[in-house]
Design a protein around this motif. Structure first.
Motif, PDB file in Angstrom:
ATOM      1  N   ASP A  72       0.710  -1.027   0.059  1.00  0.00           N
ATOM      2  CA  ASP A  72       0.054  -0.086   0.105  1.00  0.00           C
ATOM      3  C   ASP A  72       0.984   1.154  -0.038  1.00  0.00           C
ATOM      4  O   ASP A  72       1.739   1.453   0.940  1.00  0.00           O
ATOM      5  CB  ASP A  72      -0.903   0.018   1.191  1.00  0.00           C
ATOM      6  N   ARG A  73       0.996   2.083  -1.242  1.00  0.00           N
ATOM      7  CA  ARG A  73       1.808   3.074  -1.185  1.00  0.00           C
ATOM      8  C   ARG A  73       1.411   4.209  -0.229  1.00  0.00           C
ATOM      9  O   ARG A  73       2.116   5.237   0.023  1.00  0.00           O
ATOM     10  CB  ARG A  73       1.578   3.753  -2.591  1.00  0.00           C
ATOM     11  N   LEU A  74       0.092   4.206   0.199  1.00  0.00           N
ATOM     12  CA  LEU A  74      -0.294   5.259   1.529  1.00  0.00           C
ATOM     13  C   LEU A  74       0.647   4.944   2.677  1.00  0.00           C
ATOM     14  O   LEU A  74       0.385   5.891   3.569  1.00  0.00           O
ATOM     15  CB  LEU A  74      -1.815   5.168   1.567  1.00  0.00           C
ATOM     16  N   THR A  75       0.629   3.708   2.967  1.00  0.00           N
ATOM     17  CA  THR A  75       1.079   3.521   4.405  1.00  0.00           C
ATOM     18  C   THR A  75       2.529   4.313   4.491  1.00  0.00           C
ATOM     19  O   THR A  75       3.382   4.347   3.381  1.00  0.00           O
ATOM     20  CB  THR A  75       1.453   2.028   4.468  1.00  0.00           C
ATOM     21  N   GLU A  76       2.713   4.897   5.695  1.00  0.00           N
ATOM     22  CA  GLU A  76       3.810   5.732   5.806  1.00  0.00           C
ATOM     23  C   GLU A  76       4.627   4.883   7.018  1.00  0.00           C
ATOM     24  O   GLU A  76       3.976   4.534   7.852  1.00  0.00           O
ATOM     25  CB  GLU A  76       3.335   7.085   6.536  1.00  0.00           C
ATOM     26  N   ILE A  77       5.825   4.995   6.752  1.00  0.00           N
ATOM     27  CA  ILE A  77       6.895   4.000   7.377  1.00  0.00           C
ATOM     28  C   ILE A  77       7.803   4.699   8.055  1.00  0.00           C
ATOM     29  O   ILE A  77       8.657   5.576   7.321  1.00  0.00           O
ATOM     30  CB  ILE A  77       7.526   2.738   6.329  1.00  0.00           C
ATOM     31  N   HIS A  78       7.767   4.730   9.373  1.00  0.00           N
ATOM     32  CA  HIS A  78       9.062   5.270  10.230  1.00  0.00           C
ATOM     33  C   HIS A  78       9.991   4.231  10.742  1.00  0.00           C
ATOM     34  O   HIS A  78       9.534   3.336  11.661  1.00  0.00           O
ATOM     35  CB  HIS A  78       8.387   6.273  11.329  1.00  0.00           C
ATOM     36  N   ILE A  79      11.319   4.468  10.835  1.00  0.00           N
ATOM     37  CA  ILE A  79      12.098   3.697  11.310  1.00  0.00           C
ATOM     38  C   ILE A  79      12.894   4.314  12.082  1.00  0.00           C
ATOM     39  O   ILE A  79      14.014   5.161  11.745  1.00  0.00           O
ATOM     40  CB  ILE A  79      12.775   2.957  10.233  1.00  0.00           C
ATOM     41  N   TYR A  80      13.174   3.932  13.473  1.00  0.00           N
ATOM     42  CA  TYR A  80      13.916   4.575  14.647  1.00  0.00           C
ATOM     43  C   TYR A  80      15.293   4.014  14.923  1.00  0.00           C
ATOM     44  O   TYR A  80      15.246   2.884  15.186  1.00  0.00           O
ATOM     45  CB  TYR A  80      13.061   4.949  15.623  1.00  0.00           C
ATOM     46  N   LEU A  81      16.379   4.476  14.447  1.00  0.00           N
ATOM     47  CA  LEU A  81      17.629   3.603  14.228  1.00  0.00           C
ATOM     48  C   LEU A  81      18.413   3.953  15.821  1.00  0.00           C
ATOM     49  O   LEU A  81      18.145   5.082  16.419  1.00  0.00           O
ATOM     50  CB  LEU A  81      18.500   4.083  13.228  1.00  0.00           C
ATOM     51  N   PRO A  82      19.122   2.916  16.158  1.00  0.00           N
ATOM     52  CA  PRO A  82      20.077   3.257  17.397  1.00  0.00           C
ATOM     53  C   PRO A  82      21.259   3.944  16.890  1.00  0.00           C
ATOM     54  O   PRO A  82      21.431   4.151  15.768  1.00  0.00           O
ATOM     55  CB  PRO A  82      20.201   1.876  17.719  1.00  0.00           C
ATOM     56  N   SER A  83      22.062   4.188  18.140  1.00  0.00           N
ATOM     57  CA  SER A  83      23.279   5.064  18.177  1.00  0.00           C
ATOM     58  C   SER A  83      24.182   3.956  17.843  1.00  0.00           C
ATOM     59  O   SER A  83      24.881   3.188  18.599  1.00  0.00           O
ATOM     60  CB  SER A  83      23.334   5.543  19.290  1.00  0.00           C
ATOM     61  N   VAL A  84      24.244   3.615  16.327  1.00  0.00           N
ATOM     62  CA  VAL A  84      25.604   2.592  16.111  1.00  0.00           C
ATOM     63  C   VAL A  84      26.096   3.032  14.829  1.00  0.00           C
ATOM     64  O   VAL A  84      25.493   3.890  14.198  1.00  0.00           O
ATOM     65  CB  VAL A  84      24.699   1.405  15.482  1.00  0.00           C
ATOM     66  N   THR A  85      27.166   2.421  14.320  1.00  0.00           N
ATOM     67  CA  THR A  85      27.518   2.687  13.057  1.00  0.00           C
ATOM     68  C   THR A  85      27.105   1.278  11.796  1.00  0.00           C
ATOM     69  O   THR A  85      27.658   0.401  12.077  1.00  0.00           O
ATOM     70  CB  THR A  85      29.284   2.783  13.078  1.00  0.00           C
ATOM     71  N   TYR A  86      26.799   2.148  10.934  1.00  0.00           N
ATOM     72  CA  TYR A  86      26.344   0.834   9.763  1.00  0.00           C
ATOM     73  C   TYR A  86      27.494   1.106   8.692  1.00  0.00           C
ATOM     74  O   TYR A  86      27.696   1.968   7.879  1.00  0.00           O
ATOM     75  CB  TYR A  86      25.106   1.342   9.093  1.00  0.00           C
ATOM     76  N   ASP A  87      28.386  -0.008   8.724  1.00  0.00           N
ATOM     77  CA  ASP A  87      29.554   0.014   8.086  1.00  0.00           C
ATOM     78  C   ASP A  87      29.581  -0.966   6.670  1.00  0.00           C
ATOM     79  O   ASP A  87      30.482  -1.282   6.025  1.00  0.00           O
ATOM     80  CB  ASP A  87      30.776  -0.761   8.696  1.00  0.00           C
ATOM     81  N   GLY A  88      28.158  -1.087   6.152  1.00  0.00           N
ATOM     82  CA  GLY A  88      28.107  -1.741   4.962  1.00  0.00           C
ATOM     83  C   GLY A  88      26.839  -0.728   4.019  1.00  0.00           C
ATOM     84  O   GLY A  88      26.190   0.083   4.520  1.00  0.00           O
ATOM     85  N   PRO A  89      26.989  -0.820   2.950  1.00  0.00           N
ATOM     86  CA  PRO A  89      26.285  -0.140   2.030  1.00  0.00           C
ATOM     87  C   PRO A  89      24.797  -0.429   2.175  1.00  0.00           C
ATOM     88  O   PRO A  89      24.256  -1.548   2.163  1.00  0.00           O
ATOM     89  CB  PRO A  89      26.652  -0.283   0.625  1.00  0.00           C
ATOM     90  N   ILE A  90      23.646   0.541   2.031  1.00  0.00           N
ATOM     91  CA  ILE A  90      22.521   0.519   2.175  1.00  0.00           C
ATOM     92  C   ILE A  90      21.629   1.016   0.849  1.00  0.00           C
ATOM     93  O   ILE A  90      22.160   1.867   0.426  1.00  0.00           O
ATOM     94  CB  ILE A  90      21.902   1.287   3.262  1.00  0.00           C
ATOM     95  N   ILE A  91      20.749   0.056   0.546  1.00  0.00           N
ATOM     96  CA  ILE A  91      19.728   0.752  -0.590  1.00  0.00           C
ATOM     97  C   ILE A  91      18.385   0.523  -0.205  1.00  0.00           C
ATOM     98  O   ILE A  91      17.934  -0.391   0.395  1.00  0.00           O
ATOM     99  CB  ILE A  91      19.985  -0.598  -1.731  1.00  0.00           C
TER     100      ILE A  91
END
Length: 431
Positions: A254-273
């Motif tokens: 559903d394109r209308l659904t709004e998604i929120h992701i709350y991230l922790p205090s970390v370092t992401y050392d890999g590429p994200i897509i």
């Protein structure tokens, strides 16, 4: 010898009275009245001339009445699909209603539906304001004619009429709108989430007695929200974050659904897509850092916001910290030590507010050929010690980029405006 008929005394020949008794002997001749024919002729001539003049004047008035156009009979016009053609004095005016704010002639909007995502936690509100604007142009050549049309207008009103099972919205006081050469009048529609659907009805009263009725429909619906948190979702590594993003892409259709992701205090050392629009929120206590960059694509023109994220490269040759092909708003984000800190390309409009771009080859690159979602505010940013702070290769519109309270310091080139775009630097700080 003649004798007096009164006393008998002798009278001299031709006597007019008796010398003895003084009796008058001749009769008085009757006085004749003066002859008035000359005055009568003069008066008659004057009256005749006046009569001829009146006849001639009456004939002229009669002919003028016969040749004069018929008096205007007031007409009632009803617009269809938020548009109406109105004719006055040989000029045809094209009227239309729109909920968009445009600097050119917009498309008429008979219907508009928006979705609100009510959440006190996200800082959203259950009420808002939407403009309803009347535009006008000459039908023959699409030329501007705002002042000419306003001169024909006597009064106007607008009302919000709820449809079944809806509540009435509120319309603010109508004001003349000069934000566009084609805009004439505007009202604000104040609505709550529960108001549902309303017809926004405009009525225009012209000075010649004509009346124009136009309307368009405004609907508000509730938007569903999904929220992911570190307490209930694995988000500590780049692999875990990528797994969640892929799962959302596959399952949330559903394109209308709004998604929120709350991230922790970390370092992401890999590429994200990211292939599905998600709002990313960095840690409020601590720092959420990406060291291998992020690519945003395939969102389907859905605009998202990244807040309080840090993109930290390793210097020259590290590539791009953030590359987006979709509309994106950055707030309180930091980009440092990349070849290019953040880059918007193809249909991607990136707007940055309260962000820092530090020690990059290029801090922020804008190369956007087309955008469906645009935010022109680039306020309160800091470009520091970059090769080029802001590089504008191409932008799709003709509005003014707002750089108020933005600081440029220590850059080899502060702004490379290749596109020749209009910039407001009146409140920009160059050090």
């Amino acid at each position: 010898m003649a004798q007096c008929i009164h006393c008998g005394g002798e009278l001299p020949e031709g006597a007019a009275f008796c010398p003895h008794c003084e009796t008058i002997l001749t009769e008085k001749a009757a006085a004749k009245p003066p002859r008035l024919w000359r005055k009568t002729l003069l008066l008659g001539g004057i009256l005749g001339c006046l009569l001829l003049a009146l006849l001639a004047g009456g004939l002229a008035v009669h002919r003028a009445i016969q040749n004069a156009p018929p008096p205007h009979e007031p007409q009632v016009y009803y617009g269809e699909e938020a548009e109406c053609l109105y004719e006055s004095d040989g000029v045809t005016y094209h009227l239309l209603l729109s909920f968009d704010v445009k600097d050119w002639i917009p498309d008429a909007q008979a219907d508009c539906m928006i979705y609100l995502a009510p959440s006190a936690e996200l800082g959203y509100k259950n009420h808002d304001n939407m403009p309803s604007t009347l535009f006008v142009y000459q039908e023959a050549d699409r030329d501007t004619c705002r002042e000419e049309f306003l001169a024909l207008l006597d009064s106007y009103e607008v009302e919000a009429v709820p449809t079944e099972e809806s509540q009435a919205m509120e319309c603010t006081q109508i004001q003349e709108d000069r934000s566009s050469p084609y805009a004439v009048l505007r009202t604000g529609i104040e609505f709550d989430l529960q108001d549902g659907c309303n017809d926004i009805r405009w009525t225009l009263h012209m000075k010649n007695g004509d009346v124009i009725h136009m309307s368009h429909r405004f609907t508000v619906r509730e938007k569903p929200i999904l929220i992911y948190r570190p307490e209930d979702t694995p988000l500590n590594t780049a692999e875990e974050l990528q797994t969640l993003l892929d799962e959302i892409t596959d399952t949330v259709t559903d394109r209308l659904t709004e998604i929120h992701i709350y991230l922790p205090s970390v370092t992401y050392d890999g590429p994200i897509i990211m292939r599905r629009a998600c709002y990313l929120h960095g840690a409020q206590d601590g720092e959420t850092t990406f060291t291998r960059g992020m690519l945003v694509q395939g969102l389907g023109d859905l605009r998202v916001t990244f807040d309080k994220l840090t993109f930290a490269g390793s210097g020259s040759g590290s590539g791009r910290g953030l590359a987006s092909q979709e509309p994106l708003i950055l707030t309180q984000c930091t980009f440092k030590d990349w070849d290019i800190g953040a880059a918007g390309q193809e249909t991607a409009w990136i707007s940055a507010q309260s962000c820092t771009f530090q020690r990059n080859g290029v801090g922020l690159l804008l190369n956007c050929t087309y955008a469906t979602s645009i935010n022109y505010c680039f306020a309160r940013n800091r470009f520091e010690d970059n090769g080029t702070g802001l590089h504008i290769e191409h932008l799709p519109d003709a509005w003014t980029l707002d750089l108020s309270q933005t600081v440029f310091t220590g850059n080899e080139t502060d702004i490379a405006n290749v596109a020749g775009y209009r910039l407001d630097t009146s409140e920009t700080i160059f050090q």
